[in-house]
Design a protein around this motif. Structure first.
Motif, short mmCIF file in Angstrom:
data_model
loop_
_atom_site.label_atom_id
_atom_site.label_comp_id
_atom_site.label_asym_id
_atom_site.label_seq_id
_atom_site.Cartn_x
_atom_site.Cartn_y
_atom_site.Cartn_z
N UNK A 132 0.83 -1.20 0.00
CA UNK A 132 0.00 0.00 0.00
C UNK A 132 0.87 1.25 0.00
N UNK A 133 1.91 1.28 0.83
CA UNK A 133 2.80 2.43 0.87
C UNK A 133 3.47 2.65 -0.49
N UNK A 134 3.88 1.55 -1.12
CA UNK A 134 4.51 1.65 -2.43
C UNK A 134 3.55 2.25 -3.45
N UNK A 135 2.29 1.84 -3.42
CA UNK A 135 1.30 2.40 -4.36
C UNK A 135 0.98 3.85 -4.01
N UNK A 136 0.84 4.15 -2.72
CA UNK A 136 0.40 5.48 -2.30
C UNK A 136 1.45 6.55 -2.56
N UNK A 153 10.91 3.87 -2.96
CA UNK A 153 11.49 2.55 -2.76
C UNK A 153 11.39 2.09 -1.31
N UNK A 154 11.49 3.01 -0.38
CA UNK A 154 11.36 2.68 1.04
C UNK A 154 11.08 3.98 1.80
N UNK A 155 10.89 3.87 3.08
CA UNK A 155 10.60 5.05 3.89
C UNK A 155 11.78 6.01 3.95
N UNK A 156 12.98 5.53 3.66
CA UNK A 156 14.17 6.38 3.75
C UNK A 156 14.80 6.68 2.40
#
Length: 231
Positions: A132-136, A153-156
Motif C-alpha cells: 500500500x505504501x509503495x502504491x500510495x 522505494x522505502x521510507x528512507x
C-alpha cells in the motif's frame, strides 16, 4: 528675485503608472483559472485524496514544492493493477482457516499453533502495508510549472525526476490490452529537452485527459512568455 527655472511637477498619475508594477495574479485567481482549464477539458475536480486521478488536490504538498506552485494533477497507478496482488493477500489471509480442515495441524500443541498463526498474520499484514505504501507514495505530479515522477522505494529512500513545462517537446500515450481498455488506463511518455530526456507515467488513469492537460499547460506557459515580452 524671480525664479529663472522651475522644474515641472510630474503628473502623479503618470508617475504611478510608470513605477507601479503589475501585480501577479493571486493564488485564488490562479486556482480559478486552472479549474476553468480543467473543466474545459472535461476533468472533474474534488476527487478523493486516495484516488489514482486527483485534480487540484487539497491539503497535499510534496518535497521542494515552490511557495506559489499549484498542483494540477496528482496521479497514481490505476487500482486494477493491484488486483492479482490483493487477491493473493486475501488467499494468504484465509489460509490458516483452510488449513484447519486438514488433519496435520491438530497434532501440534495449541499454543504452538497460535504463535504460528499470529506470526503468519503479522507477515501478511507487513506485506499488505508495504504494498500500500509503495502504491500510495509512487506518484506522478503535474503542477502549473513542471512534471514530477516520484519513485518510492522505502521510507528512507525515493528517487525524483522532474522537468519544466516549457522543456517538454513531445507527449504520447500508449494503451493496449483488455484491462487497460476496460478500465481506461495506460502509459504517458513525456519527451523533454532537459537532463532527463524522458519521464514516464506508468499505468495512470485517463491518459488522454493527462495529455490534454499537459498541452493546455504548455499553451498557457507560452502565452505567459509572450505577454512578458510585450510588457
Amino acid at each position: 528675485m524671480p525664479d529663472i527655472y522651475i522644474a515641472a511637477k510630474k503628473d502623479s498619475r503618470i508617475n504611478s503608472a510608470i513605477t507601479k508594477k503589475k501585480k501577479k495574479p493571486s493564488s485564488r485567481k490562479k486556482l480559478d483559472r486552472l479549474a476553468k482549464s480543467l473543466a474545459k477539458i472535461g476533468v472533474k475536480t474534488g476527487a478523493h485524496p486516495l484516488g489514482a486521478f486527483v485534480a487540484l488536490p487539497k491539503k497535499f504538498s510534496f518535497e521542494n514544492q515552490e511557495k506559489k506552485e499549484k498542483i494540477v494533477l496528482l496521479l497514481r497507478r490505476h487500482w486494477s493493477t493491484n488486483i492479482f496482488l490483493w487477491f493473493l493477500i486475501l488467499v494468504m489471509t484465509l489460509l490458516p482457516f483452510i488449513l484447519t480442515v486438514l488433519p496435520f495441524p491438530s497434532f501440534l500443541p495449541f499454543r504452538f499453533r497460535l504463535i504460528i498463526i499470529i506470526m503468519w498474520y503479522l507477515f501478511v499484514l507487513g506485506i499488505a502495508f508495504e504494498k500500500f505504501l509503495s502504491w500510495f507514495f509512487n506518484v506522478f505530479i503535474i503542477t502549473d510549472g513542471r512534471v514530477i515522477d516520484v519513485d518510492f522505494f522505502s521510507l528512507v529512500y525515493s528517487e525524483i525526476s522532474q522537468a519544466k513545462i516549457d522543456k517538454i517537446q513531445d507527449i504520447t500515450y500508449k494503451g493496449g490490452g483488455l484491462l487497460r481498455a476496460v478500465f481506461n488506463y495506460g502509459d504517458v511518455f513525456i519527451q523533454t529537452a532537459g537532463k532527463i530526456q524522458q519521464i514516464e507515467f506508468e499505468s495512470v488513469p485517463q491518459p488522454d485527459k493527462i495529455v490534454q492537460v499537459l498541452n493546455e499547460l504548455m499553451t498557457q506557459e507560452e502565452q505567459e512568455k509572450i505577454e512578458g515580452r510585450i510588457r
